[in-house]
Write an enzyme that holds these catalytic residues in place. Structure first.
Site, PDB file in Angstrom:
ATOM      1  N   GLU A 206       0.820  -1.213   0.000  1.00 38.95           N
ATOM      2  CA  GLU A 206       0.000   0.000   0.000  1.00 38.95           C
ATOM      3  C   GLU A 206       0.856   1.267   0.000  1.00 38.95           C
ATOM      4  OE1 GLU A 206      -3.027   0.418  -0.583  1.00 38.95           O
ATOM      5  OE2 GLU A 206      -3.784  -1.622  -0.444  1.00 38.95           O
TER       6      GLU A 206
ATOM      7  N   LEU B  32      11.683   4.497  -7.683  1.00 39.26           N
ATOM      8  CA  LEU B  32      10.243   4.348  -7.461  1.00 39.26           C
ATOM      9  C   LEU B  32       9.564   5.697  -7.251  1.00 39.26           C
ATOM     10  CD1 LEU B  32       8.093   2.147  -7.351  1.00 39.26           C
ATOM     11  CD2 LEU B  32       8.491   1.933  -4.896  1.00 39.26           C
ATOM     12  N   GLY B  33      10.346   6.710  -6.881  1.00 39.56           N
ATOM     13  CA  GLY B  33       9.804   8.058  -6.768  1.00 39.56           C
ATOM     14  C   GLY B  33       9.116   8.340  -5.446  1.00 39.56           C
ATOM     15  N   TYR B  34       8.729   9.622  -5.250  1.00 38.29           N
ATOM     16  CA  TYR B  34       8.054  10.067  -4.036  1.00 38.29           C
ATOM     17  C   TYR B  34       8.804   9.543  -2.801  1.00 38.29           C
ATOM     18  CZ  TYR B  34       4.367  11.198  -7.334  1.00 38.29           C
ATOM     19  OH  TYR B  34       3.657  11.707  -8.392  1.00 38.29           O
TER      20      TYR B  34
ATOM     21  N   TYR C 166      -6.570   6.566   4.150  1.00 39.57           N
ATOM     22  CA  TYR C 166      -6.777   5.486   3.180  1.00 39.57           C
ATOM     23  C   TYR C 166      -5.962   4.254   3.554  1.00 39.57           C
ATOM     24  CZ  TYR C 166      -5.706   2.445  -0.636  1.00 39.57           C
ATOM     25  OH  TYR C 166      -5.484   1.310  -1.361  1.00 39.57           O
TER      26      TYR C 166
ATOM     27  N   ASP D 259      -9.886   5.084  -2.274  1.00 39.69           N
ATOM     28  CA  ASP D 259      -8.773   5.621  -3.057  1.00 39.69           C
ATOM     29  C   ASP D 259      -9.334   6.230  -4.337  1.00 39.69           C
ATOM     30  OD1 ASP D 259      -9.394   3.483  -4.709  1.00 39.69           O
ATOM     31  OD2 ASP D 259      -7.330   2.728  -4.838  1.00 39.69           O
TER      32      ASP D 259
ATOM     33  N   CYS E 151     -13.999   0.315 -14.807  1.00 38.27           N
ATOM     34  CA  CYS E 151     -14.542   1.654 -14.585  1.00 38.27           C
ATOM     35  C   CYS E 151     -13.415   2.677 -14.658  1.00 38.27           C
ATOM     36  CB  CYS E 151     -15.251   1.704 -13.231  1.00 38.27           C
ATOM     37  SG  CYS E 151     -16.345   3.127 -13.025  1.00 38.27           S
TER      38      CYS E 151
ATOM     39  N   CYS F 107     -18.659  -0.253 -19.480  1.00 37.45           N
ATOM     40  CA  CYS F 107     -19.907  -0.418 -18.721  1.00 37.45           C
ATOM     41  C   CYS F 107     -20.598  -1.740 -19.034  1.00 37.45           C
ATOM     42  CB  CYS F 107     -20.844   0.745 -19.006  1.00 37.45           C
ATOM     43  SG  CYS F 107     -20.212   2.356 -18.444  1.00 37.45           S
TER      44      CYS F 107
ATOM     45  N   CYS G 225     -19.382  -4.400 -16.654  1.00 36.98           N
ATOM     46  CA  CYS G 225     -19.340  -4.075 -15.231  1.00 36.98           C
ATOM     47  C   CYS G 225     -20.434  -4.811 -14.461  1.00 36.98           C
ATOM     48  CB  CYS G 225     -19.503  -2.570 -15.047  1.00 36.98           C
ATOM     49  SG  CYS G 225     -19.554  -2.048 -13.322  1.00 36.98           S
TER      50      CYS G 225
END
Length: 352
Positions: A44, A87-89, A127, A145, A197, A204, A207
């Site tokens: 996560e 991986l960044g951030y 989250y 999310d 989605c 649709c 779904c």
């Protein structure tokens, strides 16, 4: 817990049946039984603002290096940042290590099970706490999310601007989350948003919630969710210096401990601003050559144009204060973000 309406129960049952048939097989996921909390948490954190495909090799690497939270807690900062590089951030990696150490120190290596206790840990927001509680511990948590926001705003045709729409999304979900499979329900909604989605051209007709989707009935699925207009990114420039000495070593330094790319390795470069900078800012005397092709790198709020100057030193020289010479063979041991990997690659191509 709110009373479920028959229609809500039917939507939940249809979604879970679809998930059992069509849910994605992911390295951190367990479709029958409870997932291991460490793996849920690790995935996560990695998945925040990052795609599933980008995360898979990093997830495998971290499990191989640090198979449980106590092993990660005992890791050196430099090793974790190096494994995360690309991986960044990068604040996520620093929070990952801080969280692992808190769990090892305060909970003997066992993640707390409640949303409230999870949220008190470094790097775990609303989250992530809800996702861990639901998926790893079977708690009836409401997990929201970006994918879930999209599915639910379409399902209920919630036209309130995000993020103000979150209370309405939460209220709509509260009547659907089952007590017996809350983790599977959360993952089913995420998968639905990721595979059917989708933001543009939603499928649709495939779904499982299509018949109950108000936006689809109105022919307006692509109009949801309603988001504020995007802000333009800052346009910044810089000049980076790639220099090799006679021992095939490259000059690096470590970025400051706060701000963008904090604590990561970099080649010397001038402050990012509206101008690219001059060769007069070079870290040492050499015959610098400015390349014609800059590296363009996009951050969340910044478009960066980084020009590159290269040089070779005919002999060895002391590294300037705050810098270090690193053998090209050992660059893989440095926590180099993608930006500076690209800069170094371009610089080395020009020097060879």
């Amino acid at each position: 817990m709110p009373a479920h309406s028959p229609s809500a129960d039917l939507r939940t049952a249809a979604l879970l049946a679809w998930y059992d048939r069509s849910g994605r097989d992911l390295p951190w996921r367990v479709k029958s039984g409870r997932a291991e909390p460490y793996r849920v948490w690790l995935s996560e954190i990695m998945l925040q603002q990052t795609s599933v495909e980008a995360v898979k090799p990093y997830f495998a690497k971290f499990l191989a290096l640090w198979p449980d939270v106590k092993a990660l807690a005992a890791a050196e900062d430099h090793a974790v940042m190096t494994a995360w590089a690309g991986l960044g951030y990068y604040a996520r990696a620093r929070n990952l290590l801080a969280c692992a150490r808190a769990v090892a120190r305060d909970f003997d290596g066992r993640f707390p099970q409640t949303e409230e206790a999870l949220r008190a840990l470094p790097g775990i927001g609303a989250y992530t706490a809800a996702a861990i509680a639901a998926i790893a511990f079977g708690e009836r948590a409401i997990v929201i999310d970006g994918n879930v926001e999209r599915v639910v705003t379409r399902l209920a045709a919630i036209d309130t601007l995000l993020p103000k729409a979150k209370p309405e999304i939460r209220a709509a979900l509260d009547g659907m989350v089952p007590a017996d499979r809350p983790g599977d329900f959360a993952q089913a909604l995420m998968d639905l948003g990721a595979t059917l989605c989708t933001p543009k051209s939603p499928s649709c007709q495939l779904c499982p919630l299509s018949d109950a989707c108000v936006a689809r009935v109105r022919g307006q699925a692509a109009a949801f969710p309603v988001k504020p207009a995007k802000r333009g990114r800052k346009q910044l420039q810089s000049l980076a210096f790639v220099v090799l000495d006679s021992q095939a070593r490259i000059l690096l330094r470590t970025r400051a401990g706060k701000g963008l790319l904090a604590g990561m390795a970099e080649v010397p470069n001038v402050d990012w601003s509206a101008g690219a900078g001059s060769l007069g800012a070079a870290p040492l005397q050499a015959e610098w050559r400015r390349l014609n092709q800059p590296v363009i790198h996009v951050f969340t709020h910044i478009d960066l144009r980084m020009e590159i100057a290269v040089a070779r030193l005919p002999a060895t020289a002391p590294a300037p204060d705050g810098m270090r010479w690193v053998s090209l063979e050992r660059l893989g041991d440095e926590p180099l973000p993608t930006l500076f990997r690209k800069v170094i690659e371009a610089g080395l191509r020009a020097l060879h």
